[in-house]
Design an enzyme around this catalytic site. Sequence first.
Site, PDB file in Angstrom:
ATOM      1  N   GLU A 502       6.579  22.460  36.694  1.00  0.00           N
ATOM      2  CA  GLU A 502       7.114  22.107  35.436  1.00  0.00           C
ATOM      3  C   GLU A 502       6.696  20.442  35.840  1.00  0.00           C
ATOM      4  OE1 GLU A 502       8.567  22.036  33.077  1.00  0.00           O
ATOM      5  OE2 GLU A 502       9.806  20.950  32.270  1.00  0.00           O
ATOM      6  N   THR A 613       5.798  20.565  17.009  1.00  0.00           N
ATOM      7  CA  THR A 613       6.142  19.987  17.756  1.00  0.00           C
ATOM      8  C   THR A 613       6.877  21.543  18.296  1.00  0.00           C
ATOM      9  OG1 THR A 613       6.132  19.007  19.598  1.00  0.00           O
ATOM     10  CG2 THR A 613       8.309  19.153  18.133  1.00  0.00           C
TER      11      THR A 613
HETATM   12  C1  DMJ Z   1       8.746  23.455  22.614  1.00  0.00           C
HETATM   13  O1  DMJ Z   1      10.446  23.386  22.337  1.00  0.00           O
HETATM   14  C2  DMJ Z   1       8.379  21.722  21.969  1.00  0.00           C
HETATM   15  O2  DMJ Z   1       6.782  22.176  22.008  1.00  0.00           O
HETATM   16  C3  DMJ Z   1       8.948  20.595  22.259  1.00  0.00           C
HETATM   17  O3  DMJ Z   1       8.716  19.356  21.788  1.00  0.00           O
HETATM   18  C4  DMJ Z   1       9.032  20.186  23.983  1.00  0.00           C
HETATM   19  N1  DMJ Z   1       9.286  21.451  24.516  1.00  0.00           N
HETATM   20  C5  DMJ Z   1       9.678  23.399  24.643  1.00  0.00           C
HETATM   21  C6  DMJ Z   1       8.373  23.528  25.258  1.00  0.00           C
HETATM   22  O4  DMJ Z   1       8.205  23.928  26.157  1.00  0.00           O
END
Ligand code: DMJ
Length: 633
Positions: A502, A613
């Site tokens: 992580e 994202t």
């Molecule tokens: C996702 O839900 C999206 O990419 C977000 O921007 C950040 N984290 C998670 C995946 O790790």
Amino acid sequence: MLMRKVPVFVPASPWGLRLPQKFLFLLFLSGLVTLCFGALFLLPNSSRLKRLFLAPRTQQPGLEVVAEVAGHPLAREQESPPNPAPAVPAPGEDDASSQANARRRKGWLRRTHPTGTREMATAARSSGSAALRPQEPSIPFSFDFHAFQSRLRHPVLGTRADESKEPQSLVRAQREKIKEMMQFAWQSYKRYAMGKNELRPLTKDGYEGSMFGGLSGATIIDSLDTLYLMELQDEFQEAKAWVEENFHLNVSGEASLFEVNIRYIGGLLSAFYLTGEEVFRIKAIKLGEKLLPAFNTPTGIPKGVVNFKSSSNRSWGWAMAGSSSILAEFGSLHLEFLHLTELSGNQVFAEKVRNIRKVLRKIDKPFGLYPNFLSPVSGNWMQHHVSVGGLGDSFYEYLIKSWLMSAKTDVEAKDMYYEALEAIETHLLNVSPGGLTYIAEWRGGILDHKMGHLACFSGGMIALGAEDAKEEKRARYRELAAQITKTCHESYARSDTKLGPEAFWFNSGREAVATQLSESYYILRPEVVESYMYLWRQTHDPIYREWGWEVVTALEKYCRTEAGFSGIQDVYSSIPNHDNKQQTFFLAETLKYLYLLFSEDDVLSLEDWVFNTEAHPLPVNHSDSPGRGGGQL
Ligand code: DMJ
């Protein structure tokens, strides 16, 4: 002598008018009546006169009506329809300009540019799109899906160039393997947790969590576009049927604005743009409206949590004792909200994110950096913590993607992105003694020499933005993207499982490794393979497919269980301790990016699509019509 013709006798009317006079009078009278009646239509909708004289229409052109036309009855849900777009011009837009916009729009709709046959087949299968064209031009929900499709530069699923040449190629087999993983993840979820938000593969049950305000089916909505992309047609139909029949929005919990936006709204928008199925558009808009109370703050900067029942909002308790909004959260709404305006005609969504942009543009930035905590009340930064990983990450991503999604017209987003990147380069970028490039975290001038797994998306982002940087910076950014991605690969390569932790540090002679157990877990995150995908598309260096395949192998070995995929608690232990969670983003992002890494470049081409994202593809606005919502500011 000129003899005057004696007029024949014309009998006078009872009012003493002769026939020509009478005719003229009648003509004048009928003109007057027509004029008065016509004027009624120009009165505002609320006018009493209008209501008195014009018979009410039996059906308003709301979304329910539109949906029923398409054969998607929504009557089961006791929810009000999304607000229609304003019938009168939006503030600042006069009649002349809206007419000009309408003309431009027509011009845009007329142009055609056929895409591949598979898209046409899909469009034909799609029951909704054609039937849903508004019956009259003034209906605000006009979105011509076929015209949109015709403007894509590439067939959505590509032309499959490699398969025709090399039907049994290795890359095809690799892609098929990833598809099988998706199928397995989906089937396991379906079997043990259908309708719940997530699958718990060890206990073989479902989990709702508390982020989505009572909404369910997060895995389904996050999976729709991946299933479509991989041509898992039966599975896609199962997912779609669930959305039609069981995805209810009349819920009353507290939800994360950010998570609902990126997963649910993003997933629904992509599913609509890929298929033209109205049910996805309608649900996206209705859900978007449920998020709007989050923006009721003095600055218009939304708070992180919205209460679906009371329409109140609040900040996360952990965000500076409940006083702050989070940069990555309020900074990652732009792409989806512009598309909500595009698909609803309702300017409110675009206005909300324009306002966020305005606040961010105006505020002082320490050394050009954007701290992660901002007060939605005062509009001031609450703490000088800067990170390209958690809390900051997708804000930067959405700047460069706003520029790209606007077909490179949103110059403000572009400028903000390169200015921010410049500041990151100056203040956060480091190279370890072992030669690894990384982006550290900044606390009021002091650096934490660590990178979160989340920050590993930045290699892909910097690659994506490299082409539009100033000439003298392009090569530098390409190289930087490659170096950061290499570092993130190292964080995988240095673990026993070949999966990354992580967070990893560059301290006391240890590089790219976690230093404590609490940071050693891997929860099926996508960011590293996301960067491999962008770097592959940019360079075609086979190393990225090699690295991607290492991840596939490790996922199979350490994360696959009897009933789905699970995260692991320690990447440095080769005896996996599963965390009992198949995250929704594993299906939305990790498997999608892996599949794209082993696909041709024209599959969801970056010329046509930007990924939100959560890896949901949203179309670039190829329109030449500046007044529209999508991608324009
Ligand atoms: C996702 O839900 C999206 O990419 C977000 O921007 C950040 N984290 C998670 C995946 O790790």
